[in-house]
Design a protein around this motif. Structure first.
Motif, PDB file in Angstrom:
ATOM      1  N   GLY A   1       0.767  -1.215   0.003  1.00 26.56           N
ATOM      2  CA  GLY A   1      -0.078   0.099  -0.040  1.00 26.56           C
ATOM      3  C   GLY A   1       0.944   1.090  -0.104  1.00 26.56           C
ATOM      4  O   GLY A   1       2.044   1.142   0.142  1.00 26.56           O
ATOM      5  N   PRO A   2       0.168   2.225  -0.090  1.00 25.46           N
ATOM      6  CA  PRO A   2       0.617   3.678  -0.294  1.00 25.46           C
ATOM      7  C   PRO A   2       1.677   4.082   1.189  1.00 25.46           C
ATOM      8  O   PRO A   2       2.217   5.026   1.113  1.00 25.46           O
ATOM      9  CB  PRO A   2       0.044   4.851  -0.547  1.00 25.46           C
ATOM     10  N   PHE A   3       1.343   3.520   2.314  1.00 25.45           N
ATOM     11  CA  PHE A   3       1.981   3.770   3.364  1.00 25.45           C
ATOM     12  C   PHE A   3       2.589   2.755   4.194  1.00 25.45           C
ATOM     13  O   PHE A   3       3.079   2.849   5.310  1.00 25.45           O
ATOM     14  CB  PHE A   3       0.700   3.804   4.564  1.00 25.45           C
ATOM     15  N   GLY A   4       3.323   1.861   3.280  1.00 26.39           N
ATOM     16  CA  GLY A   4       4.267   0.769   4.046  1.00 26.39           C
ATOM     17  C   GLY A   4       3.576  -0.087   4.997  1.00 26.39           C
ATOM     18  O   GLY A   4       4.395  -0.709   5.844  1.00 26.39           O
ATOM     19  N   LEU A   5       2.220  -0.320   4.961  1.00 26.77           N
ATOM     20  CA  LEU A   5       1.542  -1.195   6.250  1.00 26.77           C
ATOM     21  C   LEU A   5       1.582  -2.752   5.683  1.00 26.77           C
ATOM     22  O   LEU A   5       1.674  -2.785   4.291  1.00 26.77           O
ATOM     23  CB  LEU A   5       0.287  -0.721   6.453  1.00 26.77           C
ATOM     24  N   ASP A   6       1.502  -3.420   6.397  1.00 26.05           N
ATOM     25  CA  ASP A   6       1.200  -4.952   5.945  1.00 26.05           C
ATOM     26  C   ASP A   6      -0.064  -5.125   5.623  1.00 26.05           C
ATOM     27  O   ASP A   6      -0.943  -4.143   5.887  1.00 26.05           O
ATOM     28  CB  ASP A   6       1.556  -6.041   7.282  1.00 26.05           C
ATOM     29  N   PRO A   7      -0.341  -6.125   4.761  1.00 27.01           N
ATOM     30  CA  PRO A   7      -1.611  -6.119   4.131  1.00 27.01           C
ATOM     31  C   PRO A   7      -2.891  -6.069   5.243  1.00 27.01           C
ATOM     32  O   PRO A   7      -3.952  -5.243   4.697  1.00 27.01           O
ATOM     33  CB  PRO A   7      -1.803  -7.234   3.351  1.00 27.01           C
ATOM     34  N   GLN A   8      -2.850  -6.779   6.114  1.00 24.94           N
ATOM     35  CA  GLN A   8      -3.924  -6.806   6.968  1.00 24.94           C
ATOM     36  C   GLN A   8      -4.371  -5.333   7.769  1.00 24.94           C
ATOM     37  O   GLN A   8      -5.433  -4.847   7.891  1.00 24.94           O
ATOM     38  CB  GLN A   8      -3.966  -7.546   8.092  1.00 24.94           C
ATOM     39  N   ALA A   9      -3.011  -4.644   8.197  1.00 24.50           N
ATOM     40  CA  ALA A   9      -3.255  -3.212   8.564  1.00 24.50           C
ATOM     41  C   ALA A   9      -3.530  -2.352   7.499  1.00 24.50           C
ATOM     42  O   ALA A   9      -4.489  -1.221   7.942  1.00 24.50           O
ATOM     43  CB  ALA A   9      -1.919  -2.910   9.186  1.00 24.50           C
ATOM     44  N   TYR A  10      -3.277  -2.421   6.298  1.00 23.10           N
ATOM     45  CA  TYR A  10      -3.884  -1.595   5.164  1.00 23.10           C
ATOM     46  C   TYR A  10      -5.102  -1.680   4.995  1.00 23.10           C
ATOM     47  O   TYR A  10      -6.066  -0.950   4.791  1.00 23.10           O
ATOM     48  CB  TYR A  10      -2.852  -2.013   3.905  1.00 23.10           C
ATOM     49  N   ALA A  11      -5.511  -3.018   4.786  1.00 32.70           N
ATOM     50  CA  ALA A  11      -7.054  -3.312   4.741  1.00 32.70           C
ATOM     51  C   ALA A  11      -7.916  -2.713   6.054  1.00 32.70           C
ATOM     52  O   ALA A  11      -9.068  -2.042   5.615  1.00 32.70           O
ATOM     53  CB  ALA A  11      -7.322  -4.916   4.705  1.00 32.70           C
ATOM     54  N   GLY A  12      -7.249  -2.825   7.238  1.00 32.67           N
ATOM     55  CA  GLY A  12      -8.245  -2.401   8.486  1.00 32.67           C
ATOM     56  C   GLY A  12      -8.151  -0.747   8.401  1.00 32.67           C
ATOM     57  O   GLY A  12      -9.191  -0.308   8.683  1.00 32.67           O
ATOM     58  N   LEU A  13      -7.307  -0.029   7.687  1.00 31.48           N
ATOM     59  CA  LEU A  13      -7.304   1.199   7.453  1.00 31.48           C
ATOM     60  C   LEU A  13      -8.071   1.941   6.499  1.00 31.48           C
ATOM     61  O   LEU A  13      -8.924   2.744   6.595  1.00 31.48           O
ATOM     62  CB  LEU A  13      -5.965   1.823   7.013  1.00 31.48           C
ATOM     63  N   ILE A  14      -8.381   1.003   5.416  1.00 31.50           N
ATOM     64  CA  ILE A  14      -9.500   1.283   4.264  1.00 31.50           C
ATOM     65  C   ILE A  14     -10.746   1.155   4.968  1.00 31.50           C
ATOM     66  O   ILE A  14     -11.512   1.826   4.707  1.00 31.50           O
ATOM     67  CB  ILE A  14      -9.219   0.300   3.265  1.00 31.50           C
ATOM     68  N   VAL A  15     -11.193   0.172   5.985  1.00 29.04           N
ATOM     69  CA  VAL A  15     -12.259  -0.022   6.594  1.00 29.04           C
ATOM     70  C   VAL A  15     -12.656   0.980   7.536  1.00 29.04           C
ATOM     71  O   VAL A  15     -13.900   1.530   7.596  1.00 29.04           O
ATOM     72  CB  VAL A  15     -12.298  -1.600   7.093  1.00 29.04           C
ATOM     73  N   GLN A  16     -11.522   1.512   8.140  1.00 24.53           N
ATOM     74  CA  GLN A  16     -11.743   2.870   9.049  1.00 24.53           C
ATOM     75  C   GLN A  16     -12.351   3.808   7.970  1.00 24.53           C
ATOM     76  O   GLN A  16     -13.114   4.673   8.804  1.00 24.53           O
ATOM     77  CB  GLN A  16     -10.455   2.983   9.894  1.00 24.53           C
ATOM     78  N   VAL A  17     -11.558   3.865   7.229  1.00 27.31           N
ATOM     79  CA  VAL A  17     -12.079   5.219   6.233  1.00 27.31           C
ATOM     80  C   VAL A  17     -13.634   5.016   5.934  1.00 27.31           C
ATOM     81  O   VAL A  17     -14.203   6.088   6.106  1.00 27.31           O
ATOM     82  CB  VAL A  17     -11.066   5.194   4.985  1.00 27.31           C
ATOM     83  N   TRP A  18     -13.897   3.845   5.511  1.00 26.47           N
ATOM     84  CA  TRP A  18     -15.394   3.548   5.119  1.00 26.47           C
ATOM     85  C   TRP A  18     -16.186   4.119   6.433  1.00 26.47           C
ATOM     86  O   TRP A  18     -17.176   4.587   6.210  1.00 26.47           O
ATOM     87  CB  TRP A  18     -15.741   2.209   4.843  1.00 26.47           C
ATOM     88  N   SER A  19     -15.889   3.556   7.610  1.00 20.70           N
ATOM     89  CA  SER A  19     -16.526   3.836   8.626  1.00 20.70           C
ATOM     90  C   SER A  19     -16.595   5.421   8.944  1.00 20.70           C
ATOM     91  O   SER A  19     -17.735   5.781   9.282  1.00 20.70           O
ATOM     92  CB  SER A  19     -16.110   2.936   9.753  1.00 20.70           C
ATOM     93  N   GLU A  20     -15.531   5.991   8.824  1.00 13.26           N
ATOM     94  CA  GLU A  20     -15.394   7.537   9.034  1.00 13.26           C
ATOM     95  C   GLU A  20     -16.404   8.098   8.300  1.00 13.26           C
ATOM     96  O   GLU A  20     -16.853   9.312   8.717  1.00 13.26           O
ATOM     97  CB  GLU A  20     -14.054   8.042   9.147  1.00 13.26           C
ATOM     98  N   THR A  21     -16.615   7.691   6.874  1.00 11.64           N
ATOM     99  CA  THR A  21     -17.554   8.540   6.004  1.00 11.64           C
ATOM    100  C   THR A  21     -19.033   8.771   6.545  1.00 11.64           C
ATOM    101  O   THR A  21     -19.615   9.494   6.262  1.00 11.64           O
ATOM    102  CB  THR A  21     -17.584   7.862   4.785  1.00 11.64           C
ATOM    103  N   LEU A  22     -19.360   7.812   7.682  1.00 12.82           N
ATOM    104  CA  LEU A  22     -20.688   7.973   8.300  1.00 12.82           C
ATOM    105  C   LEU A  22     -20.793   9.144   9.093  1.00 12.82           C
ATOM    106  O   LEU A  22     -21.867   9.407   9.239  1.00 12.82           O
ATOM    107  CB  LEU A  22     -20.972   6.530   9.022  1.00 12.82           C
ATOM    108  N   ARG A  23     -19.753   9.598   9.444  1.00  9.31           N
ATOM    109  CA  ARG A  23     -19.748  11.046  10.356  1.00  9.31           C
ATOM    110  C   ARG A  23     -19.074  11.998   9.730  1.00  9.31           C
ATOM    111  O   ARG A  23     -19.154  13.229  10.238  1.00  9.31           O
ATOM    112  CB  ARG A  23     -19.185  10.745  11.735  1.00  9.31           C
ATOM    113  N   SER A  24     -18.421  12.061   8.624  1.00 14.52           N
ATOM    114  CA  SER A  24     -17.705  13.243   7.977  1.00 14.52           C
ATOM    115  C   SER A  24     -18.123  13.256   6.784  1.00 14.52           C
ATOM    116  O   SER A  24     -18.060  12.652   5.856  1.00 14.52           O
ATOM    117  CB  SER A  24     -16.151  12.662   8.083  1.00 14.52           C
ATOM    118  N   GLU A  25     -18.807  14.526   6.430  1.00 13.46           N
ATOM    119  CA  GLU A  25     -19.275  14.807   5.248  1.00 13.46           C
ATOM    120  C   GLU A  25     -17.937  15.221   3.919  1.00 13.46           C
ATOM    121  O   GLU A  25     -18.120  14.699   3.024  1.00 13.46           O
ATOM    122  CB  GLU A  25     -20.005  16.353   5.133  1.00 13.46           C
ATOM    123  N   ARG A  26     -16.950  15.663   4.564  1.00 13.91           N
ATOM    124  CA  ARG A  26     -15.856  15.809   3.877  1.00 13.91           C
ATOM    125  C   ARG A  26     -15.253  14.426   3.504  1.00 13.91           C
ATOM    126  O   ARG A  26     -14.892  14.074   2.096  1.00 13.91           O
ATOM    127  CB  ARG A  26     -14.665  16.321   4.635  1.00 13.91           C
TER     128      ARG A  26
END
Length: 206
Positions: free
Chosen positions: A101-126
């Motif tokens: 990934g673009p942040f040098g994370l291991d695959p599971q950590a990078y996937a977890g970061l993407i899932v966090q992004v999806w979750s955060e969109t529920l509260r962040s209009e930006r």
């Protein structure tokens, strides 16, 4: 006084983003403070705030890169002519996504970061706007791919292109969630599963 090169500025911004991504992947967006980020990257507050106004700005930047990386992987995989079958296509996408990934994370950590992004969109209009634009682009690109399948005689004419595109995207999204939660999913699992499902129609027709 010598001017700081653009390469140096870009490298410093990348250093901050990678450090923040490690923090967010480890402790979550809301479990991470700016002090945690400063400690992780080993920079002063002034150095970090030169690039980002605060944690929300960091989250938005990381979300943009993570979502953009997913979109680019889909679009690059879809450019092949003739288009590869869905099992091969999704396999290419997932391999491109989980090689650091673009942040040098291991695959599971990078996937977890993407899932966090999806979750955060529920509260962040930006973030919701960022993700919505990326998803719309994906749907359009993959709808074109579906039309290419039809032109090559690989797909029936009746399924609406957008529905097929959304199903392909959902397959990759499900893979990301499984990887984030369980960490034991390889691209080969998805390829073999899709290959098996694709054979159902062929078996029935034979």
């Amino acid at each position: 006084m010598a001017r700081v090169s653009q390469e140096h500025l870009d490298a410093r911004r990348r250093q901050i983003l990678q450090g923040a991504a490690r923090c967010f992947a480890r402790d979550g967006f809301h479990g991470t403070s700016m002090q945690d980020v400063l400690k992780e990257v080993g920079l002063s507050a002034g150095a970090v705030y030169r690039y980002f106004t605060g944690k929300d700005d960091l989250i938005a930047a990381i979300a943009g890169e993570a979502v953009g990386g997913v979109r680019r992987a889909f679009e690059e995989a879809a450019r092949t002519t003739p288009p590869p079958t869905p099992d091969v296509l999704i396999g290419r996408v997932t391999r491109a996504l989980f090689t650091g990934g673009p942040f040098g994370l291991d695959p599971q950590a990078y996937a977890g970061l993407i899932v966090q992004v999806w979750s955060e969109t529920l509260r962040s209009e930006r973030l919701g706007t960022t993700l919505g634009e990326a998803y719309g682009g994906l749907r359009a690109a993959w709808a074109e791919l579906v039309e290419a399948y039809r032109a090559n005689g690989m797909l029936r004419a009746d399924p609406p292109a957008d529905r097929v595109a959304r199903t392909l995207i959902a397959t990759a999204q499900g893979f990301i969630v499984q990887l984030a939660l369980f960490g034991d999913v390889e691209p080969e699992v998805l390829e073999d599963g899709l290959r098996g499902l694709m054979s159902m129609e062929m078996q029935r027709a034979s």
